[in-house]
Design a protein around this motif. Sequence first.
Motif, PDB file in Angstrom:
ATOM      1  N   TYR A   1      19.937  30.961 -10.490  1.00  0.00           N
ATOM      2  CA  TYR A   1      21.106  30.937  -9.611  1.00  0.00           C
ATOM      3  C   TYR A   1      20.724  30.695  -8.155  1.00  0.00           C
ATOM      4  O   TYR A   1      21.588  30.690  -7.281  1.00  0.00           O
ATOM      5  N   PHE A   2      19.415  30.509  -7.882  1.00  0.00           N
ATOM      6  CA  PHE A   2      18.977  30.124  -6.546  1.00  0.00           C
ATOM      7  C   PHE A   2      17.647  29.395  -6.657  1.00  0.00           C
ATOM      8  O   PHE A   2      16.995  29.396  -7.707  1.00  0.00           O
ATOM      9  N   CYS A   3      17.258  28.739  -5.569  1.00  0.00           N
ATOM     10  CA  CYS A   3      16.003  27.982  -5.552  1.00  0.00           C
ATOM     11  C   CYS A   3      14.832  28.911  -5.245  1.00  0.00           C
ATOM     12  O   CYS A   3      14.865  29.654  -4.257  1.00  0.00           O
ATOM     13  N   ASP A   4      13.822  28.849  -6.086  1.00  0.00           N
ATOM     14  CA  ASP A   4      12.574  29.566  -5.855  1.00  0.00           C
ATOM     15  C   ASP A   4      11.456  28.726  -6.459  1.00  0.00           C
ATOM     16  O   ASP A   4      11.707  27.792  -7.232  1.00  0.00           O
ATOM     17  N   LEU A   5      10.225  29.059  -6.129  1.00  0.00           N
ATOM     18  CA  LEU A   5       9.116  28.221  -6.574  1.00  0.00           C
ATOM     19  C   LEU A   5       8.914  28.238  -8.083  1.00  0.00           C
ATOM     20  O   LEU A   5       8.564  27.219  -8.674  1.00  0.00           O
ATOM     21  N   GLN A   6       9.124  29.396  -8.732  1.00  0.00           N
ATOM     22  CA  GLN A   6       8.929  29.449 -10.184  1.00  0.00           C
ATOM     23  C   GLN A   6       9.790  28.442 -10.941  1.00  0.00           C
ATOM     24  O   GLN A   6       9.271  27.655 -11.729  1.00  0.00           O
ATOM     25  N   PRO A   7      11.115  28.434 -10.749  1.00  0.00           N
ATOM     26  CA  PRO A   7      11.927  27.432 -11.448  1.00  0.00           C
ATOM     27  C   PRO A   7      11.632  26.001 -11.007  1.00  0.00           C
ATOM     28  O   PRO A   7      11.751  25.064 -11.812  1.00  0.00           O
ATOM     29  N   LEU A   8      11.222  25.816  -9.750  1.00  0.00           N
ATOM     30  CA  LEU A   8      10.893  24.472  -9.281  1.00  0.00           C
ATOM     31  C   LEU A   8       9.614  23.951  -9.937  1.00  0.00           C
ATOM     32  O   LEU A   8       9.479  22.743 -10.182  1.00  0.00           O
ATOM     33  N   LEU A   9       8.664  24.840 -10.224  1.00  0.00           N
ATOM     34  CA  LEU A   9       7.420  24.438 -10.878  1.00  0.00           C
ATOM     35  C   LEU A   9       7.690  23.774 -12.230  1.00  0.00           C
ATOM     36  O   LEU A   9       6.983  22.842 -12.624  1.00  0.00           O
ATOM     37  N   LYS A  10       8.712  24.233 -12.932  1.00  0.00           N
ATOM     38  CA  LYS A  10       9.028  23.700 -14.253  1.00  0.00           C
ATOM     39  C   LYS A  10       9.557  22.271 -14.184  1.00  0.00           C
ATOM     40  O   LYS A  10       9.512  21.538 -15.175  1.00  0.00           O
ATOM     41  N   LEU A  11      10.069  21.859 -13.004  1.00  0.00           N
ATOM     42  CA  LEU A  11      10.674  20.531 -12.868  1.00  0.00           C
ATOM     43  C   LEU A  11       9.710  19.505 -12.277  1.00  0.00           C
ATOM     44  O   LEU A  11      10.026  18.318 -12.244  1.00  0.00           O
ATOM     45  N   ALA A  12       8.566  19.944 -11.807  1.00  0.00           N
ATOM     46  CA  ALA A  12       7.634  19.030 -11.144  1.00  0.00           C
ATOM     47  C   ALA A  12       7.020  18.048 -12.129  1.00  0.00           C
ATOM     48  O   ALA A  12       6.722  18.389 -13.282  1.00  0.00           O
ATOM     49  N   CYS A  13       6.827  16.818 -11.660  1.00  0.00           N
ATOM     50  CA  CYS A  13       6.238  15.756 -12.501  1.00  0.00           C
ATOM     51  C   CYS A  13       4.728  15.701 -12.266  1.00  0.00           C
ATOM     52  O   CYS A  13       4.167  14.635 -11.987  1.00  0.00           O
ATOM     53  N   ALA A  14       4.069  16.839 -12.335  1.00  0.00           N
ATOM     54  CA  ALA A  14       2.622  16.893 -12.121  1.00  0.00           C
ATOM     55  C   ALA A  14       2.099  18.204 -12.667  1.00  0.00           C
ATOM     56  O   ALA A  14       2.870  19.108 -13.009  1.00  0.00           O
ATOM     57  N   ASP A  15       0.789  18.296 -12.748  1.00  0.00           N
ATOM     58  CA  ASP A  15       0.154  19.533 -13.179  1.00  0.00           C
ATOM     59  C   ASP A  15       0.322  20.572 -12.079  1.00  0.00           C
ATOM     60  O   ASP A  15      -0.081  20.361 -10.932  1.00  0.00           O
ATOM     61  N   THR A  16       0.916  21.702 -12.408  1.00  0.00           N
ATOM     62  CA  THR A  16       1.226  22.728 -11.394  1.00  0.00           C
ATOM     63  C   THR A  16       0.286  23.927 -11.482  1.00  0.00           C
ATOM     64  O   THR A  16       0.575  24.976 -10.919  1.00  0.00           O
ATOM     65  N   TYR A  17      -0.825  23.767 -12.179  1.00  0.00           N
ATOM     66  CA  TYR A  17      -1.744  24.899 -12.368  1.00  0.00           C
ATOM     67  C   TYR A  17      -2.265  25.427 -11.031  1.00  0.00           C
ATOM     68  O   TYR A  17      -2.227  26.636 -10.777  1.00  0.00           O
ATOM     69  N   VAL A  18      -2.725  24.517 -10.154  1.00  0.00           N
ATOM     70  CA  VAL A  18      -3.280  24.935  -8.860  1.00  0.00           C
ATOM     71  C   VAL A  18      -2.195  25.542  -7.982  1.00  0.00           C
ATOM     72  O   VAL A  18      -2.407  26.567  -7.329  1.00  0.00           O
ATOM     73  N   VAL A  19      -1.012  24.905  -7.982  1.00  0.00           N
ATOM     74  CA  VAL A  19       0.106  25.421  -7.180  1.00  0.00           C
ATOM     75  C   VAL A  19       0.487  26.820  -7.642  1.00  0.00           C
ATOM     76  O   VAL A  19       0.765  27.701  -6.827  1.00  0.00           O
ATOM     77  N   ASN A  20       0.473  27.039  -8.964  1.00  0.00           N
ATOM     78  CA  ASN A  20       0.816  28.359  -9.487  1.00  0.00           C
ATOM     79  C   ASN A  20      -0.219  29.402  -9.072  1.00  0.00           C
ATOM     80  O   ASN A  20       0.131  30.540  -8.739  1.00  0.00           O
ATOM     81  N   LEU A  21      -1.496  29.022  -9.076  1.00  0.00           N
ATOM     82  CA  LEU A  21      -2.542  29.932  -8.612  1.00  0.00           C
ATOM     83  C   LEU A  21      -2.339  30.308  -7.147  1.00  0.00           C
ATOM     84  O   LEU A  21      -2.497  31.465  -6.750  1.00  0.00           O
ATOM     85  N   LEU A  22      -1.966  29.300  -6.338  1.00  0.00           N
ATOM     86  CA  LEU A  22      -1.713  29.556  -4.923  1.00  0.00           C
ATOM     87  C   LEU A  22      -0.497  30.453  -4.740  1.00  0.00           C
ATOM     88  O   LEU A  22      -0.471  31.310  -3.852  1.00  0.00           O
ATOM     89  N   LEU A  23       0.505  30.249  -5.593  1.00  0.00           N
ATOM     90  CA  LEU A  23       1.708  31.085  -5.531  1.00  0.00           C
ATOM     91  C   LEU A  23       1.378  32.542  -5.846  1.00  0.00           C
ATOM     92  O   LEU A  23       1.794  33.464  -5.134  1.00  0.00           O
ATOM     93  N   VAL A  24       0.599  32.742  -6.911  1.00  0.00           N
ATOM     94  CA  VAL A  24       0.217  34.101  -7.299  1.00  0.00           C
ATOM     95  C   VAL A  24      -0.654  34.741  -6.213  1.00  0.00           C
ATOM     96  O   VAL A  24      -0.495  35.931  -5.890  1.00  0.00           O
ATOM     97  N   SER A  25      -1.566  33.942  -5.636  1.00  0.00           N
ATOM     98  CA  SER A  25      -2.460  34.487  -4.612  1.00  0.00           C
ATOM     99  C   SER A  25      -1.734  34.740  -3.298  1.00  0.00           C
ATOM    100  O   SER A  25      -2.216  35.500  -2.454  1.00  0.00           O
ATOM    101  N   ASN A  26      -0.558  34.127  -3.115  1.00  0.00           N
ATOM    102  CA  ASN A  26       0.223  34.335  -1.899  1.00  0.00           C
ATOM    103  C   ASN A  26       1.267  35.433  -2.117  1.00  0.00           C
ATOM    104  O   ASN A  26       1.085  36.576  -1.740  1.00  0.00           O
ATOM    105  N   SER A  27       2.343  35.088  -2.813  1.00  0.00           N
ATOM    106  CA  SER A  27       3.426  36.056  -3.048  1.00  0.00           C
ATOM    107  C   SER A  27       2.960  37.218  -3.919  1.00  0.00           C
ATOM    108  O   SER A  27       3.263  38.391  -3.628  1.00  0.00           O
ATOM    109  N   GLY A  28       2.234  36.893  -4.991  1.00  0.00           N
ATOM    110  CA  GLY A  28       1.774  37.943  -5.900  1.00  0.00           C
ATOM    111  C   GLY A  28       0.847  38.932  -5.228  1.00  0.00           C
ATOM    112  O   GLY A  28       0.969  40.145  -5.411  1.00  0.00           O
TER     113      GLY A  28
END
Length: 310
Positions: free
Chosen positions: A175-202
């Motif tokens: 119901y709102f924009c956040d990085l997790q749902p946006l990662l699912k729509l990206a046309c690329a490998d999001t493994y590194v971005v997800n690691l950065l997300l976890v290391s930042n917000s997490g």
Amino acid sequence: MQLNNNVTEFILLGLTQDPVRKKIVFVIFLLFYLGTLLGNFLIITTIKTSQTLGSPMYFFLFHLSLSDTCFCTTIAPRMIVDALLRKTTISFNECIIQVFSFHFFGCLEIFILILMAADRYVAICKPLHYTTIMSRRVCAVLMATAWVGSCVHSLAQIGLALSLPFCGPNVIDHYFCDLQPLLKLACADTYVVNLLLVSNSGAICTVSFVMLMCSYVIILYSLRNHSAEGRRKAFSTCISHIIVVLFFFGPCIFIYTRPATTFPMDKMIAVFYTLGTPLINPLIYTLRNAEVKDAMRKLWRKKLISDDKR
């Protein structure tokens, strides 16, 4: 902002697509949002007008209520309006702005909770040096640092969002924009971005939570040397803070510290910390704080007297 992206807007699926349930969502969250605005505005007004609530704790509580109001406002108004529409879309630019503002005020709330814990630690464990350590200037510098740190965190989130290429799918199951749902729509490998997300917000969520809980354990342990009345008052204040910490950090840690996987319960958990916590905070801080309740009563009496004189 939309460089290398073919997607110009996203479709938000919201909490439900059922027309009847969407009306229920509209009513419930409109009441939640109005309650949040009323509760936090009451705390802000009371602290701003009361001469008895001038300590650093209430300075930080003022900013916490302000942050809660803004944090909720980044999500709730659009969510409430979207519940009345058959198809809800959000432009790419609006989505990026929502990611920034949501993480900015969310991170600001975390930093303010840390400052409130530090304030309680100094007040209870270093009472003779409290006025020197937590001076007005020190509090202002700490709060300014919290705002700057939140901005840095949010800019990092924006950087991650803009690094993702979107070239086709544009349906966000949220119901709102956040990085997790946006990662699912990206046309690329999001493994590194997800690691950065976890290391930042997490990391911010987890480390802050551990720091806060350790600080309150130390504070509660140190209360054994205080008088019965001092223990009761300090214990009541600390328990209020601990309840707020648990309500806010529990859902955040669940969402932001795991790999890029989604569960059906994610949206409801997100509701809890985007709308539930800003509503609960004013109740906790007013119902469990005698000074705030007394100040509110005086403010209300002053208003009644001024109305009678007219």
